[in-house]
Scaffold this motif. Sequence first.
Motif, PDB file in Angstrom:
ATOM      1  N   ARG A  32       0.874  -1.188  -0.142  1.00 14.20           N
ATOM      2  CA  ARG A  32       0.047   0.019  -0.043  1.00 14.20           C
ATOM      3  C   ARG A  32       0.826   1.192   0.014  1.00 14.20           C
ATOM      4  NH1 ARG A  32      -2.404  -4.299  -0.535  1.00 14.20           N
ATOM      5  NH2 ARG A  32      -4.513  -4.833   0.141  1.00 14.20           N
ATOM      6  N   LEU A  87      -5.926   5.053  -5.356  1.00 13.40           N
ATOM      7  CA  LEU A  87      -7.015   4.045  -5.291  1.00 13.40           C
ATOM      8  C   LEU A  87      -7.104   3.592  -3.668  1.00 13.40           C
ATOM      9  CD1 LEU A  87      -6.690   2.192  -8.678  1.00 13.40           C
ATOM     10  CD2 LEU A  87      -8.528   3.708  -7.951  1.00 13.40           C
ATOM     11  N   ASP A  88      -8.036   3.257  -3.229  1.00 15.84           N
ATOM     12  CA  ASP A  88      -8.393   2.237  -2.192  1.00 15.84           C
ATOM     13  C   ASP A  88      -8.745   0.780  -2.668  1.00 15.84           C
ATOM     14  OD1 ASP A  88      -8.899   0.847   0.187  1.00 15.84           O
ATOM     15  OD2 ASP A  88     -10.613   2.212   0.937  1.00 15.84           O
ATOM     16  N   ILE A  89      -7.682  -0.054  -2.529  1.00 18.78           N
ATOM     17  CA  ILE A  89      -7.841  -1.482  -3.029  1.00 18.78           C
ATOM     18  C   ILE A  89      -8.376  -2.296  -2.495  1.00 18.78           C
ATOM     19  CG2 ILE A  89      -6.188  -1.061  -4.934  1.00 18.78           C
ATOM     20  CD1 ILE A  89      -4.246  -2.716  -3.357  1.00 18.78           C
ATOM     21  N   GLY A 138      -6.613   7.056 -11.527  1.00 26.10           N
ATOM     22  CA  GLY A 138      -6.927   6.398 -10.144  1.00 26.10           C
ATOM     23  C   GLY A 138      -7.619   7.219  -9.326  1.00 26.10           C
ATOM     24  N   GLY A 139      -7.369   8.473  -9.009  1.00 22.50           N
ATOM     25  CA  GLY A 139      -7.871   9.574  -8.057  1.00 22.50           C
ATOM     26  C   GLY A 139      -9.271   9.788  -8.687  1.00 22.50           C
ATOM     27  N   GLN A 195     -11.479   6.798  -8.045  1.00 23.00           N
ATOM     28  CA  GLN A 195     -11.818   6.658  -6.451  1.00 23.00           C
ATOM     29  C   GLN A 195     -12.874   7.646  -5.956  1.00 23.00           C
ATOM     30  OE1 GLN A 195     -10.479   4.245  -4.524  1.00 23.00           O
ATOM     31  NE2 GLN A 195     -12.076   4.965  -3.100  1.00 23.00           N
ATOM     32  N   GLY A 250      -8.027  -1.766  -9.523  1.00 27.69           N
ATOM     33  CA  GLY A 250      -8.986  -0.820  -9.724  1.00 27.69           C
ATOM     34  C   GLY A 250     -10.209  -1.423 -10.570  1.00 27.69           C
ATOM     35  N   THR A 286     -13.623  -0.176  -9.669  1.00 28.99           N
ATOM     36  CA  THR A 286     -13.657   1.507  -9.541  1.00 28.99           C
ATOM     37  C   THR A 286     -13.185   2.061 -10.682  1.00 28.99           C
ATOM     38  OG1 THR A 286     -12.674   0.700  -7.052  1.00 28.99           O
ATOM     39  CG2 THR A 286     -12.458   2.947  -8.056  1.00 28.99           C
TER      40      THR A 286
END
Length: 261
Positions: free
Chosen positions: A38, A46-48, A206-207, A210, A229, A234
């Motif tokens: 992480r 991203l929060d994976i 990614g942002g 998210q 993602g 996502t």
Amino acid sequence: MAPSRDELVAHLIASGMAGRVATPRENNLAHYWRLAQRDPGYLFGLDIGAGWDADAIFELMIRKVGVDPRRNHRRGADTIDPECTAAALDRYAARFDKAIRERQRVLFATGHPKTLTRLYQMLAGALTAAGGTVVEAGAGAVWDDQTHYGVQRLTIEHFQGVANLMATRGAIHTHSAVPIGLALDALRQAGEPMPDLVVADHGWCGGAAQAGIDAIGFADCNDPALFVGEEIGTVAVAVPLDDGIEAEQYDLLAEYILGRE
């Protein structure tokens, strides 16, 4: 006439975008481990969630990207399956075609300014010609951040509709999701609607994903975050390819995306 799928695959291999690629195996494996830890520089905003250790990421990259499946292959060349690239590019093209047909609001941005800006400019031009809106948000936002060259003063600038991250020496490569966060904040503060779509890569993509925005992006075989993602729903589309070759080589991809029926 748009290139055929066979012509696309041939170009991917001939250009080095797919097939045997320049991104080294040891770099790929190191980045999979960093994502599993992480590391913010490899999460791309991203929060994976749980369950993504290095082994799970490696297995995903075999399936979605076509990296060499041999676990004892630790150094040297690696691969991207051009059929994986072509299949993902079809999904990418379908989503971008929707943006054109519906004249959507689209934000274009890249963490690979020297290689991918030109491709996004071609897509932005097609969107504008069709009556859609290219969203240029966050221009002039300034902050200090850690880079490969130490702490630098950074800002967002747009070039023919494509956002780049700028330092004193010019446009720079970035994994950071900070710029897209600032761009979206600028839209909120101005009372403007969010983009319908973000066409980008790295943390820009990614942002945005998210934040709940449709986001489609290109990613190299050493950038596993966008593929994770996509797998968790996502990121809308992640297209595997070498993202560091000569900018003109991506022109055929733009022609394929825009000519898809």
